[in-house]
Design an enzyme around this catalytic site. Structure first.
Site, PDB file in Angstrom:
ATOM      1  CD  GLU A   1      -3.127  -0.963   2.457  1.00 28.66           C
ATOM      2  OE1 GLU A   1      -4.009  -1.053   2.535  1.00 28.66           O
ATOM      3  OE2 GLU A   1      -2.088  -0.344   3.655  1.00 28.66           O
ATOM      4  CB  CYS A   2       0.724   3.864   0.198  1.00 28.65           C
ATOM      5  SG  CYS A   2       1.135   5.851  -0.138  1.00 28.65           S
ATOM      6  N   GLY A   3       3.159   3.430   0.403  1.00 33.91           N
ATOM      7  CA  GLY A   3       5.096   3.219   0.709  1.00 33.91           C
ATOM      8  C   GLY A   3       5.013   2.060  -0.353  1.00 33.91           C
TER       9      GLY A   3
END
Length: 436
Positions: free
Chosen positions: A327-329
């Site tokens: 997720e994301c990073g």
């Protein structure tokens, strides 16, 4: 019977978090059990709440969650003496289009739970106008009740007197006024507050905030303004399926953004979670059947991540046979490369082709509704997932097969589709809930 109160304000940056932490710790110091919640998608504040109260805090979100899920989450306050819900942004700030049970505004939660609102007002650069703002918030929406006001950052006794008189003339209670006090300012970073676990002195900081607020705010009057609340024990209303039975979860300063309610729901469903630290060059547990890389600040540690060979090789070996999601990073680390704010490119794991850059910052912020085109851990193709995206990276390349059709809160299709390749999937949004 617990007493419930919502802490809100006309806008961001006026001191909601500091006041919430101070009240929570001050009442805890008096021997009361205090339970906190965070209204909205901020994933940093709950850790501060836990530091102040000694009890886990979770997010409640009217855009992403239905009433049953929110009731389930707040039922954890059934054994508390005081329950505080810290708002996000301004009291009525949400998105334009209604979500599952509201627009994501703090006012939705206040009305849903029947808790009055304690407003934090920063009257810097004004005096009587602060009363007009508070009165406007009080009268804006039927069903949202105002308990009173705490003034923050008042300039002088004369300034305080002017504002107090105007508020009292408007029929609004003033519980206290805080002069400027730099020692209790919480450090900030580009995604918000620096995380609680990164601050060695967080306990002392909260203690000082509690002492300062107790000196200037009538804690007994604030407590009397809270609403008596009779929560009923709720069955699990989260509708969350864990991504696997044994979950290897990346967890350190670079991978820390995961909603607490998600981890609790996974465990409640019988999943076992083992953590590992990519920054310590650890690989996921080889006995796990799924690996999850949450978001965080990989851009601050990109060089170290790129050089940690055991982590990279362990992740690649895991992805050959079992599902892996970021997720994301975490999604960025699964990609081919990440360029930091100085323009230096760091090679990531290469499990996806994603290239991201922080050299040219661009804010991506908002709720997301994703319709999965293919399965991802814990969710079938066709599932509708609700989440939130907040980062400053630019997509340089996203060449893999899209994971989902992703819409913002207005229904517009956005470019951040997520990716899939083999057993590997990734999204820019942080998962909050699945539509029923």
């Amino acid at each position: 019977m617990p007493a419930g109160l919502v802490i809100s304000a006309p806008a961001s940056g006026v001191g909601k978090t500091t006041l919430t932490l101070a009240l929570a710790r001050a009442w805890r110091n008096r021997g009361l059990n205090v339970q906190c919640f965070k209204s909205g998608p901020d994933y940093i504040d709950p850790a501060f709440h836990a530091a102040a109260t000694g009890r886990a805090s979770v997010n409640v979100d009217s855009w992403a969650m239905d009433r049953a899920a929110i009731a389930h989450l707040v039922s954890r306050g059934i054994d508390a003496d005081v329950v505080l819900a810290e708002g996000s942004m301004g009291l009525f700030d949400g998105v334009a289009a209604r979500g599952v049970s509201g627009t994501g505004a703090t006012a939705d939660i206040a009305q849903m739970l029947g808790w009055p609102v304690l407003l934090v007002i920063d009257p810097s650069g004004q005096a009587q106008t602060a009363a007009a703002i508070a009165a406007g918030l009080r009268d804006y929406r039927a069903g949202v009740r105002l308990a009173g006001v705490v003034l923050n950052r008042v300039a002088s006794p004369r300034h305080e007197d002017l504002v107090r008189r105007a508020l009292l003339d408007a029929g609004i209670a003033v519980f206290g006024a805080l002069p400027r006090h730099a020692e209790i300012n919480l450090p900030k970073r580009h995604l918000g507050l620096v995380q609680a676990e990164e601050q060695a002195e967080i306990g002392k900081l909260i203690d000082e905030a509690a002492r300062f607020v107790a000196e200037h705010v009538d804690l007994d009057a604030v407590l009397r303004s809270a609403a008596a609340w009779s929560p009923q024990p709720a069955a699990n209303g989260l509708n969350v399926t864990p991504p696997g039975q044994r979950i290897a979860l990346a967890r350190d300063a670079a991978f820390s953004f995961v909603y607490p309610h998600m981890l609790e729901a996974w465990r409640a469903a019988g999943a076992e979670i083992s953590t590992f630290s990519p920054l310590a060059d650890e690989a996921p547990d080889t006995s796990a059947d799924v690996c999850w890389l949450p978001g965080g600040y990989p851009e601050l540690h990109a060089g170290k991540i790129a050089g940690n060979a055991r982590f990279r090789s362990g992740l690649r070996a895991f992805a050959k046979t079992r599902p892996l999601h970021g997720e994301c990073g975490g999604y960025m680390v699964l990609g081919a490369g990440l360029t930091d704010a100085d323009g230096v490119r760091h090679e990531m794991t290469g499990l996806l082709g994603l290239e991201t850059s922080f050299a040219k910052r661009r804010m991506h912020l908002g709720y997301r509704l994703a319709e999965l085109a293919a399965p991802m851990p814990g969710h079938r193709a066709g599932s509708r997932l609700r989440g939130h995206e907040f980062h400053y990276s630019t997509i340089v390349a996203q060449p893999d097969t899209p994971l989902a059709v992703v819409h913002d809160a207005t229904g517009a299709v956005i470019a951040e589709t997520g990716s899939r390749r083999g057993y590997v999937t990734g999204t820019f949004f942080h998962l909050i809930a699945e539509d029923r």
